[in-house]
Design a protein around this motif. Structure first.
Motif, mmCIF file in Angstrom:
data_model
loop_
_atom_site.group_PDB
_atom_site.id
_atom_site.type_symbol
_atom_site.label_atom_id
_atom_site.label_comp_id
_atom_site.label_asym_id
_atom_site.label_seq_id
_atom_site.Cartn_x
_atom_site.Cartn_y
_atom_site.Cartn_z
ATOM 1 N N LEU A 1 0.853 -1.190 0.000
ATOM 2 C CA LEU A 1 0.000 0.000 0.000
ATOM 3 C C LEU A 1 0.893 1.246 0.000
ATOM 4 O O LEU A 1 1.773 1.390 0.846
ATOM 5 N N VAL A 2 0.645 2.141 -0.949
ATOM 6 C CA VAL A 2 1.368 3.409 -1.055
ATOM 7 C C VAL A 2 0.424 4.514 -0.589
ATOM 8 O O VAL A 2 -0.676 4.669 -1.130
ATOM 9 N N ARG A 3 0.838 5.291 0.424
ATOM 10 C CA ARG A 3 -0.053 6.270 1.042
ATOM 11 C C ARG A 3 0.679 7.606 1.204
ATOM 12 O O ARG A 3 1.742 7.675 1.813
ATOM 13 N N SER A 4 0.095 8.669 0.712
ATOM 14 C CA SER A 4 0.706 9.990 0.800
ATOM 15 C C SER A 4 0.737 10.469 2.249
ATOM 16 O O SER A 4 -0.226 10.281 3.002
ATOM 17 N N GLU A 5 1.829 11.133 2.619
ATOM 18 C CA GLU A 5 1.916 11.699 3.961
ATOM 19 C C GLU A 5 0.953 12.864 4.147
ATOM 20 O O GLU A 5 0.666 13.254 5.283
ATOM 21 N N ARG A 6 0.444 13.404 3.057
ATOM 22 C CA ARG A 6 -0.546 14.484 3.179
ATOM 23 C C ARG A 6 -1.845 14.001 3.817
ATOM 24 O O ARG A 6 -2.658 14.817 4.275
ATOM 25 N N ALA B 1 -2.911 -2.787 8.055
ATOM 26 C CA ALA B 1 -1.739 -2.352 7.293
ATOM 27 C C ALA B 1 -0.558 -2.125 8.234
ATOM 28 O O ALA B 1 -0.696 -1.571 9.322
ATOM 29 N N ARG B 2 0.620 -2.551 7.794
ATOM 30 C CA ARG B 2 1.827 -2.439 8.619
ATOM 31 C C ARG B 2 2.879 -1.643 7.850
ATOM 32 O O ARG B 2 3.275 -2.033 6.753
ATOM 33 N N GLN B 3 3.308 -0.500 8.406
ATOM 34 C CA GLN B 3 4.253 0.348 7.704
ATOM 35 C C GLN B 3 5.608 -0.344 7.558
ATOM 36 O O GLN B 3 6.140 -0.935 8.511
ATOM 37 N N THR B 4 6.159 -0.224 6.333
ATOM 38 C CA THR B 4 7.435 -0.893 6.042
ATOM 39 C C THR B 4 8.500 0.059 5.511
ATOM 40 O O THR B 4 9.639 -0.377 5.277
ATOM 41 N N GLY B 5 8.169 1.309 5.303
ATOM 42 C CA GLY B 5 9.167 2.230 4.767
ATOM 43 C C GLY B 5 8.523 3.443 4.149
ATOM 44 O O GLY B 5 7.357 3.758 4.422
ATOM 45 N N GLY B 6 9.272 4.144 3.329
ATOM 46 C CA GLY B 6 8.759 5.338 2.680
ATOM 47 C C GLY B 6 9.588 5.692 1.457
ATOM 48 O O GLY B 6 10.742 5.271 1.316
ATOM 49 N N ILE B 7 8.998 6.445 0.543
ATOM 50 C CA ILE B 7 9.686 6.910 -0.663
ATOM 51 C C ILE B 7 9.261 8.338 -0.956
ATOM 52 O O ILE B 7 8.264 8.839 -0.407
ATOM 53 N N VAL B 8 10.002 8.999 -1.832
ATOM 54 C CA VAL B 8 9.750 10.393 -2.181
ATOM 55 C C VAL B 8 9.571 10.495 -3.694
ATOM 56 O O VAL B 8 10.336 9.903 -4.462
ATOM 57 N N ARG B 9 8.560 11.243 -4.096
ATOM 58 C CA ARG B 9 8.407 11.588 -5.521
ATOM 59 C C ARG B 9 9.069 12.943 -5.741
ATOM 60 O O ARG B 9 8.806 13.899 -5.004
ATOM 61 N N ALA B 10 9.930 13.035 -6.733
ATOM 62 C CA ALA B 10 10.682 14.268 -6.969
ATOM 63 C C ALA B 10 10.865 14.477 -8.471
ATOM 64 O O ALA B 10 10.746 13.545 -9.276
ATOM 65 N N ILE C 1 13.977 18.048 -6.829
ATOM 66 C CA ILE C 1 13.100 18.878 -6.001
ATOM 67 C C ILE C 1 11.909 18.032 -5.557
ATOM 68 O O ILE C 1 11.202 17.455 -6.394
ATOM 69 N N GLU C 2 11.689 17.967 -4.275
ATOM 70 C CA GLU C 2 10.646 17.095 -3.728
ATOM 71 C C GLU C 2 9.249 17.561 -4.130
ATOM 72 O O GLU C 2 8.913 18.733 -4.016
ATOM 73 N N ALA C 3 8.450 16.605 -4.578
ATOM 74 C CA ALA C 3 7.052 16.872 -4.890
ATOM 75 C C ALA C 3 6.126 16.350 -3.799
ATOM 76 O O ALA C 3 5.160 17.021 -3.424
ATOM 77 N N GLU C 4 6.417 15.143 -3.270
ATOM 78 C CA GLU C 4 5.535 14.560 -2.253
ATOM 79 C C GLU C 4 6.227 13.359 -1.611
ATOM 80 O O GLU C 4 7.020 12.661 -2.259
ATOM 81 N N ARG C 5 5.886 13.117 -0.326
ATOM 82 C CA ARG C 5 6.404 11.962 0.397
ATOM 83 C C ARG C 5 5.290 10.931 0.608
ATOM 84 O O ARG C 5 4.132 11.303 0.799
ATOM 85 N N TYR C 6 5.681 9.670 0.612
ATOM 86 C CA TYR C 6 4.714 8.579 0.739
ATOM 87 C C TYR C 6 5.228 7.554 1.745
ATOM 88 O O TYR C 6 6.444 7.322 1.855
#
Length: 484
Positions: A429-434, A445-454, A458-463
């Protein structure tokens, strides 16, 4: 402008259309466009958000050019070019020999609403095309007094309604013109008018049938926006509305449109100019409603887009020679701003942060982001990728490698004819930090990490990434279509 011949105008329009098609290839697909691409792969008589025309256009475009950006957007620039020709003809019918039609089409094409809106496919794109076609039919009706044009108008109005519900203002405006304009009232006793209305209803009937079969879901969603109370002040919402139109129409063209409509009102009241009355009836009632709506709630910047075809005709028809330099300046500024916006969206030469660059927030970094998601999926051994936001889910379905399934979660997907994943499958599951720090919609759901869209660093959004499992009694899930 008067030195321009029809050939020069057609060549300029052809060049502008080619530029828009090139931009359609180069600019990344936005989340809303990806969502409408899902519609095009799951065709239905209507949808929760809007009527189905944008889905039909995307289905046709992708059948011709594939599931890439060009296929998704193909019919937009072509449709806008046709609409420009029809608006030019409408101006000639309303103001013979004054080249008002060419000016109106040029002014409209120089707005961001029409210029950039012809590249990014949304329900507004076919709406504006059919709206211009309906104005063309009404103008030919007025000029020729041939009742058969009511049949053409009815079909175009019905197709506009099949694009977006705000097309109802087209019918409202025509009814106001028929009642208020003495020269138009005799049409109320002619069968062609009523046959045209019946054709409009017939075109729109699939949307009515779909809503009746789905608890009037779409009517309730869109109708609930009108008159609903917001949390801000009337002054704030009105300021946002006017400021948004100054930006989207560009400042000079916005002022020209306002002055042109005001002069059209004067011409209708003082000289009983029926052409002026037609343009006023197609512009002022809807504008008044948007202004009233802004006294209590936010009006989205694209909603008033329907006002500009008739407003540009009024500006072209009633602003004479003293305004020529302002028209030229407005067109030059509008085309320059449009070109700058397209270049920034395609190549991002100006490294702006997200808060100052809407192209970064909506368009930036999706292919590279999807590659990161696929890498995380493989590392976790997940059989699918899931998302709560409909736009994010659609972007992933469009950009992930062929064969990778995307599961969308949320109530809206119950209204689609899409299959559900089988129980016990595990996914990512990919979930925006917004969306905040609250728990995901997916139970367990169990959190396993995070990624950044850029984009370009330049950062656009974190997930956040979560491991999930399909449960038999879980929330509504839908398997999105695979890319062809």
């Amino acid at each position: 402008m008067q030195a321009w011949g029809n050939r020069t105008w057609l060549l300029a329009l052809l060049g502008l259309t080619a530029l828009r098609l090139l931009a359609a290839i180069l600019i990344p697909v936005s989340p809303d466009e990806a969502y409408y691409w899902v519609w095009g792969r799951a065709l239905a008589p209507s949808y929760y958000d809007h009527p189905p025309m944008v889905a039909f256009w995307i289905a046709a475009g992708t059948a011709l050019a594939g599931d890439g950006a060009l296929g998704i957007r193909l019919l937009g620039p072509i449709g806008v070019a046709i609409a420009s020709l029809l608006l030019a003809q409408a101006g000639e019918a309303l103001f013979p020999g004054r080249r008002a039609g060419l000016w109106a089409a040029v002014l409209l094409n120089a707005t961001l609403l029409f210029g950039v809106g012809s590249v990014l496919i949304t329900p507004d794109t076919p709406l504006l095309v059919f709206w211009c076609a309906a104005i063309w039919a009404a103008a030919r009706l007025h000029a020729s007094q041939d009742g058969r044009w009511w049949l053409v108008f009815g079909v175009m109005a019905g197709l506009a309604l099949l694009s977006k519900y705000t097309a109802a203002f087209l019918g409202i405006g025509i009814v106001i013109w028929l009642v208020a304009e003495r020269q138009a009232r005799p049409w109320l006793l002619r069968w062609q008018l009523w046959a045209g209305g019946a054709l409009a209803v017939l075109c729109f009937s699939p949307v009515i049938w779909w809503n009746a079969a789905h608890g009037w879901a779409s009517f309730a969603k869109q109708g609930g926006r009108t008159g609903s109370a917001g949390t801000g002040s009337a002054l704030r919402y009105l300021g946002e509305l006017v400021g948004g139109q100054l930006a989207l129409a560009t400042p000079i063209i916005f002022v020209l449109c306002v002055v042109g409509v005001a002069l059209a009102c004067v011409a209708w009241v003082r000289r009983r100019d029926a052409a002026a009355g037609l343009l006023v009836a197609l512009t002022v009632p809807a504008a008044a409603l948007f202004l009233w709506q802004a006294t209590g709630n936010r009006v989205q910047g694209n909603w008033p887009a329907i006002l500009y075809p008739s407003a540009c005709l009024a500006a072209a028809g009633y602003l004479g020679a003293p305004w020529r330099r302002w028209k030229q300046a407005g067109v030059a500024l509008g085309l320059a701003v449009m070109l700058l916006a397209l270049v920034q969206a395609a190549f991002s030469p100006i490294p702006l942060p997200r808060r100052n660059d809407p192209t970064l927030a909506r368009l930036g970094g999706w292919p590279a982001f999807a590659a990161q998601v696929e890498q995380a999926r493989l590392q976790q051994g997940a059989s699918f990728v899931a998302a709560e936001e409909y736009g994010l889910a659609a972007e992933l379905a469009l950009h992930l490698p062929p064969g990778v399934r995307v599961v969308a979660i949320g109530d809206r997907w119950d209204l689609f004819d899409l299959p559900s994943p089988t129980a016990s499958q595990t996914g990512l599951l990919v979930r925006s930090e917004r969306r905040g720090d609250g728990p995901p919609l997916w139970p367990g759901a169990r959190q396993t990490g995070g990624i950044v869209r850029a984009r370009a660093g330049i950062e656009a959004e974190r997930y956040r990434l979560h491991a999930v499992t399909v449960a038999p009694d879980g929330p509504p899930l839908a398997l999105l279509p695979l890319r062809r």
